[in-house]
Design an enzyme around this catalytic site. Structure first.
Site, PDB file in Angstrom:
ATOM      1  CE  LYS A  83       2.984  -6.555  -9.452  1.00  0.00           C
ATOM      2  NZ  LYS A  83       2.404  -5.366  -8.779  1.00  0.00           N
TER       3      LYS A  83
HETATM    4  O1  G3P Z   1       1.102  -2.107  -8.397  1.00  0.00           O
HETATM    5  C1  G3P Z   1       2.191  -1.642  -9.117  1.00  0.00           C
HETATM    6  C2  G3P Z   1       2.055  -0.183  -9.505  1.00  0.00           C
HETATM    7  O2  G3P Z   1       0.918  -0.040 -10.309  1.00  0.00           O
HETATM    8  C3  G3P Z   1       2.031   0.747  -8.311  1.00  0.00           C
HETATM    9  O3  G3P Z   1       1.589   2.015  -8.704  1.00  0.00           O
HETATM   10  O4  G3P Z   1       0.714   4.269  -8.033  1.00  0.00           O
HETATM   11  O5  G3P Z   1       1.954   2.851  -6.330  1.00  0.00           O
HETATM   12  O6  G3P Z   1       3.186   3.915  -8.261  1.00  0.00           O
HETATM   13  P1  G3P Z   1       1.861   3.312  -7.782  1.00  0.00           P
END
Ligand code: G3P
Length: 220
Positions: A83
């Site tokens: 990533k």
């Molecule tokens: O891991 C990437 C993404 O899914 C993070 O989500 O909930 O931290 O905005 P969030």
């Protein structure tokens, strides 16, 4: 649609991996910090458990160091997707790593133009963050729709990995918009299964079945 689990909680992944519904896993530095274990140990354990793409994020901010970190992460297992953030340095790292046949997941995507650049840089996956756009009053799902149109217009192979998913409606609407993957926290996957009418209907079936006095397996 493929389902990835968005967590670094190995035990939660282990439990869900038995369902046969999990096609991969995504982690990020915040999720790893919650797990409070070395990143390499977490990623190695997950990669042994789930055969699909396992995203592990670099933390360098300059391309040369991102590439060095990415090569190290990719060496952990053949199903690692590295990533990188959607920055110029991240795009340079994406081009270098994808040029070495390493899967790259370009993350922190918040615009269609960013997604277009990631595809041109050879990204295997693009991670548009639906929830975080919704949080600031923008339409996260519209971004998925726009990326789908752009990628289809030019035949890009980059898979749209809908991320920052907060609820079952995000999953449904991302599927309607044509996302290739949804990465969901464990609790959202559980929420996808539940419906009150299913529970009510099953209770009624079993109550009526009980009145027959029958059993399907006539165990003595
Ligand atoms: O891991 C990437 C993404 O899914 C993070 O989500 O909930 O931290 O905005 P969030």
């Amino acid at each position: 649609m493929k389902f990835f689990i968005d967590t670094a909680d190995v035990e939660a992944i282990r439990e869900l991996s038995t369902t046969g519904l999990i096609d991969g896993v995504t982690t990020n530095p915040s999720l790893v910090s919650k797990a409070a274990r070395p990143l390499v140990d977490i990623v190695r354990e997950i990669a042994d458990m789930v055969p699909g793409p396992i995203s592990a994020e670099v933390t360098a901010i300059e391309a040369p160091q991102m590439i060095e970190e990415g090569l190290h992460l990719a060496s952990i297992a053949p199903n690692i997707a590295v990533k990188v953030p959607l920055t110029f340095e991240g795009l340079k790292a994406c081009a270098a790593l994808s040029g070495r046949d390493i899967m790259v997941n370009v993350t922190l995507c918040f615009s269609a133009n960013q997604a277009l650049l990631a595809a041109k840089a050879g990204a295997s996956f693009i991670s548009p963050f639906i929830g975080r756009l919704d949080d600031i009053g923008e339409d996260g799902m519209a971004l998925i729709e726009d990326i789908r149109i752009i990628y289809d217009n030019y035949g890009f192979d980059t898979e749209i990995l809908a991320a920052s998913i907060r609820n079952a409606d995000h999953v449904k609407n991302a599927a309607l918009a044509g996302a290739d993957v949804a990465t969901v926290p464990p609790q959202v996957l559980h929420a996808l299964v539940k419906h009150p009418l299913t529970d009510k209907g099953l209770d009624a079936f079993l109550k009526d079945w009980k009145t027959t006095g029958q059993t399907i397996l006539n165990k003595g």
